[in-house]
Design a protein around this motif. Sequence first.
Motif, PDB file in Angstrom:
ATOM      1  N   ARG A 130      19.801  -2.082   4.996  1.00 63.02           N
ATOM      2  CA  ARG A 130      20.587  -1.166   4.278  1.00 63.02           C
ATOM      3  C   ARG A 130      20.115  -0.452   3.279  1.00 63.02           C
ATOM      4  O   ARG A 130      19.721  -0.857   1.922  1.00 63.02           O
ATOM      5  N   PRO A 131      19.471   0.762   3.567  1.00 64.02           N
ATOM      6  CA  PRO A 131      18.536   1.698   2.658  1.00 64.02           C
ATOM      7  C   PRO A 131      19.373   2.071   1.452  1.00 64.02           C
ATOM      8  O   PRO A 131      20.502   2.512   1.680  1.00 64.02           O
ATOM      9  N   ALA A 132      18.671   2.200   0.219  1.00 66.69           N
ATOM     10  CA  ALA A 132      19.202   2.977  -0.748  1.00 66.69           C
ATOM     11  C   ALA A 132      18.676   4.383  -0.826  1.00 66.69           C
ATOM     12  O   ALA A 132      19.174   5.197  -1.390  1.00 66.69           O
ATOM     13  N   ASN A 133      17.561   4.896   0.056  1.00 66.74           N
ATOM     14  CA  ASN A 133      17.211   6.019  -0.169  1.00 66.74           C
ATOM     15  C   ASN A 133      16.184   6.239   1.085  1.00 66.74           C
ATOM     16  O   ASN A 133      15.827   5.316   1.898  1.00 66.74           O
ATOM     17  N   ALA A 134      15.619   7.532   1.274  1.00 68.95           N
ATOM     18  CA  ALA A 134      14.887   7.612   2.556  1.00 68.95           C
ATOM     19  C   ALA A 134      13.463   7.028   2.341  1.00 68.95           C
ATOM     20  O   ALA A 134      12.802   6.625   3.233  1.00 68.95           O
ATOM     21  N   ALA A 135      13.170   6.715   1.223  1.00 67.37           N
ATOM     22  CA  ALA A 135      11.694   5.828   0.988  1.00 67.37           C
ATOM     23  C   ALA A 135      12.021   4.540   1.421  1.00 67.37           C
ATOM     24  O   ALA A 135      11.004   4.147   2.145  1.00 67.37           O
ATOM     25  N   ASP A 136      13.124   3.870   1.398  1.00 59.60           N
ATOM     26  CA  ASP A 136      13.394   2.610   2.090  1.00 59.60           C
ATOM     27  C   ASP A 136      13.192   2.822   3.681  1.00 59.60           C
ATOM     28  O   ASP A 136      12.354   1.738   4.072  1.00 59.60           O
ATOM     29  N   ILE A 137      13.841   3.881   4.005  1.00 59.84           N
ATOM     30  CA  ILE A 137      13.435   4.067   5.595  1.00 59.84           C
ATOM     31  C   ILE A 137      12.042   4.249   6.001  1.00 59.84           C
ATOM     32  O   ILE A 137      11.515   3.430   6.980  1.00 59.84           O
ATOM     33  N   ARG A 138      11.518   4.922   5.193  1.00 56.75           N
ATOM     34  CA  ARG A 138       9.758   5.219   5.429  1.00 56.75           C
ATOM     35  C   ARG A 138       9.108   3.892   5.459  1.00 56.75           C
ATOM     36  O   ARG A 138       8.096   3.744   6.246  1.00 56.75           O
ATOM     37  N   THR A 139       9.367   3.041   4.304  1.00 54.48           N
ATOM     38  CA  THR A 139       8.778   1.606   4.246  1.00 54.48           C
ATOM     39  C   THR A 139       8.955   0.915   5.208  1.00 54.48           C
ATOM     40  O   THR A 139       7.965   0.532   6.085  1.00 54.48           O
ATOM     41  N   ALA A 140      10.176   0.784   5.789  1.00 51.93           N
ATOM     42  CA  ALA A 140      10.694  -0.027   6.888  1.00 51.93           C
ATOM     43  C   ALA A 140      10.200   0.505   8.221  1.00 51.93           C
ATOM     44  O   ALA A 140       9.641  -0.410   9.014  1.00 51.93           O
ATOM     45  N   VAL A 141      10.156   1.889   8.477  1.00 52.85           N
ATOM     46  CA  VAL A 141       9.630   2.269   9.734  1.00 52.85           C
ATOM     47  C   VAL A 141       7.995   2.065   9.886  1.00 52.85           C
ATOM     48  O   VAL A 141       7.406   1.635  10.817  1.00 52.85           O
ATOM     49  N   GLY A 142       7.172   2.173   8.628  1.00 50.10           N
ATOM     50  CA  GLY A 142       5.820   1.813   8.716  1.00 50.10           C
ATOM     51  C   GLY A 142       5.772   0.391   8.854  1.00 50.10           C
ATOM     52  O   GLY A 142       4.852   0.173   9.690  1.00 50.10           O
ATOM     53  N   PHE A 143       6.483  -0.588   8.377  1.00 49.80           N
ATOM     54  CA  PHE A 143       6.228  -1.923   8.627  1.00 49.80           C
ATOM     55  C   PHE A 143       6.553  -2.343   9.998  1.00 49.80           C
ATOM     56  O   PHE A 143       5.679  -2.951  10.496  1.00 49.80           O
ATOM     57  N   ALA A 144       7.739  -1.734  10.508  1.00 49.22           N
ATOM     58  CA  ALA A 144       7.782  -1.972  11.698  1.00 49.22           C
ATOM     59  C   ALA A 144       6.870  -1.579  12.860  1.00 49.22           C
ATOM     60  O   ALA A 144       6.433  -2.098  13.776  1.00 49.22           O
ATOM     61  N   GLN A 145       6.382  -0.291  12.528  1.00 48.54           N
ATOM     62  CA  GLN A 145       5.274  -0.028  13.382  1.00 48.54           C
ATOM     63  C   GLN A 145       4.092  -0.756  13.419  1.00 48.54           C
ATOM     64  O   GLN A 145       3.376  -1.262  14.476  1.00 48.54           O
ATOM     65  N   GLN A 146       3.564  -1.359  12.241  1.00 50.87           N
ATOM     66  CA  GLN A 146       2.461  -2.238  11.790  1.00 50.87           C
ATOM     67  C   GLN A 146       2.721  -3.517  12.734  1.00 50.87           C
ATOM     68  O   GLN A 146       1.796  -4.132  13.390  1.00 50.87           O
ATOM     69  N   HIS A 147       3.972  -4.007  12.807  1.00 53.54           N
ATOM     70  CA  HIS A 147       4.509  -5.264  13.493  1.00 53.54           C
ATOM     71  C   HIS A 147       4.702  -5.337  14.735  1.00 53.54           C
ATOM     72  O   HIS A 147       5.470  -6.161  15.365  1.00 53.54           O
ATOM     73  N   GLY A 148       4.689  -3.975  15.273  1.00 52.30           N
ATOM     74  CA  GLY A 148       5.318  -3.988  16.635  1.00 52.30           C
ATOM     75  C   GLY A 148       6.650  -4.312  16.737  1.00 52.30           C
ATOM     76  O   GLY A 148       7.373  -4.726  17.860  1.00 52.30           O
ATOM     77  N   LEU A 149       7.564  -4.094  15.804  1.00 52.55           N
ATOM     78  CA  LEU A 149       9.051  -4.330  15.939  1.00 52.55           C
ATOM     79  C   LEU A 149       9.748  -2.908  16.164  1.00 52.55           C
ATOM     80  O   LEU A 149       9.336  -1.863  16.103  1.00 52.55           O
ATOM     81  N   ARG A 150      10.733  -3.088  16.913  1.00 50.51           N
ATOM     82  CA  ARG A 150      11.616  -1.963  17.478  1.00 50.51           C
ATOM     83  C   ARG A 150      12.357  -1.728  15.829  1.00 50.51           C
ATOM     84  O   ARG A 150      13.124  -2.512  15.156  1.00 50.51           O
ATOM     85  N   ILE A 151      12.764  -0.390  15.785  1.00 46.17           N
ATOM     86  CA  ILE A 151      13.688   0.039  14.448  1.00 46.17           C
ATOM     87  C   ILE A 151      14.612   0.991  14.951  1.00 46.17           C
ATOM     88  O   ILE A 151      13.874   2.069  15.637  1.00 46.17           O
TER      89      ILE A 151
END
Length: 405
Positions: free
Chosen positions: A42-63
């Motif tokens: 539940r993002p508070a801003n676009a930066a949260d989405i950027r963080t989560a997408v980068g993290f998901a990419q590193q860990h091979g998670l679908r987002i």
Amino acid sequence: MPQVFDTMPELTGTLDTDEDSLRWAARDYGDVVHHLPSAVLRPANAADIRTAVGFAQQHGLRIVPRGQGHSTGGQAQALGGVVVDMNQLSAIHEVGPDHVVVDAGARWSDVLRATLPRGLTPPVLTDYLELTVGGTLSVGGLGGASHQHGAQTDNVIELEVVTPDGTLTSCSPSNNQDVFDAVRAGRGRNGIVTRARLRLVPAPQTVRWHRLSYDTVEQLIEDQQRLVVTDTFDYVEGQLKVRDGEHVVELEAVSFVETASGTGRFDGLIFSEVESEIAGYWDFLNRLAAGEPLLRDAGLWDSPHPWCNLLVPGESAAQVLGQIEKELGAELYSDFGLALAYPVRTDRIATPLLALPNHDIAFLVAALRYAPADEPETVNAMQRANDSLVASTLRAGGTLYLDPL
Ligand SMILES: Cc1cc2nc3c(=O)[nH]c(=O)nc-3n(C[C@H](O)[C@H](O)[C@H](O)COP(=O)(O)OP(=O)(O)OC[C@H]3O[C@@H](n4cnc5c(N)ncnc54)[C@H](O)[C@@H]3O)c2cc1C
């Protein structure tokens, strides 16, 4: 919290893993596909989405981003992955003389509430206004004005996007065009739209709303094609339904009184009867709102909706609608079910990922079925009927609308 998320960088919003959040993200309007994610952002801003997408990419998670969850086939779900609840980002930032800037989680009804007081409107609106801007821009967004203005994706000036590698960037036809083209109608798989600058045009205050009745679907299709070639009305849509045991074959033709672009005349049309009324523009746009309580009362809002959305070449539209007409009625649609036919001029659409039939005119044909809760056999029968419609459409050179990429 699953261990994988222990190393997630700090977020301003929340990463929720409670059962209610996961179940919420595993259900959509279709209520047929249920894929449980591992977490809901539940993002508070676009930066949260950027963080989560980068993290998901590193860990091979679908987002996967989710707007209002009005998909009917699990398109906004992420088995074992992360679902991003875009409703958290729904601000309207700016209304200018020809544009509006909104967060992607804003609903089209929110957009209109901000623009109509300034006498402005987006040129194309979906029939139902409680869909998010990001949700419809990720599929195309077609409506009764698409024969003039294309899809909603053709009326975007600029997008702010988090790309799959976790970069927050802006894109438009003249800047990062490859990102712009990959995200519009990209089903959320080629980037998450966080903000959109949308085109606005002068809004009418009132509309002349005509319902033309037909004896056959062939006549309906003939008149729809005639109207979109001549640009006679501002809004053109058709529908088939059974009401009180009677088959109804109807064309809605609407002129926007103060801003009409065509003659609004019936010259050369072959309908059998017409009913007309004057309505406020907002009341016309928001006409489906009255149906929701009726469906809820009938227990058919939170029940399965095995819907089927097809883009059919104009020359085969009558055949596909004829197939639907034979099945209409309680068993395969319920008493509330219906089929819609929106005529679209393909030369007005310039969204590369919106796959259209190779024909001057195509019809978005939507078979809207409502199954009662706890009747899996009915759902199966409806899905088999959809399979047959899909087969007929593909044989005729048509394509599927809203399907996952
Ligand atoms: C009652 C009803 C009426 C409808 N009427 C029309 C109509 O008139 N015309 C029409 O074209 N369609 C219509 N639709 C279909 C609708 O446009 C799509 O299903 C749309 O995707 C739903 O929007 P949503 O906000 O619920 O998105 P969701 O169902 O939440 O998501 C749909 C897709 O969009 C992606 N997505 C969501 N947000 C973003 C984002 N910010 N960035 C990138 N991708 C994102 C998701 O990952 C998913 O793939 C209707 C659907 C319903 C239920």
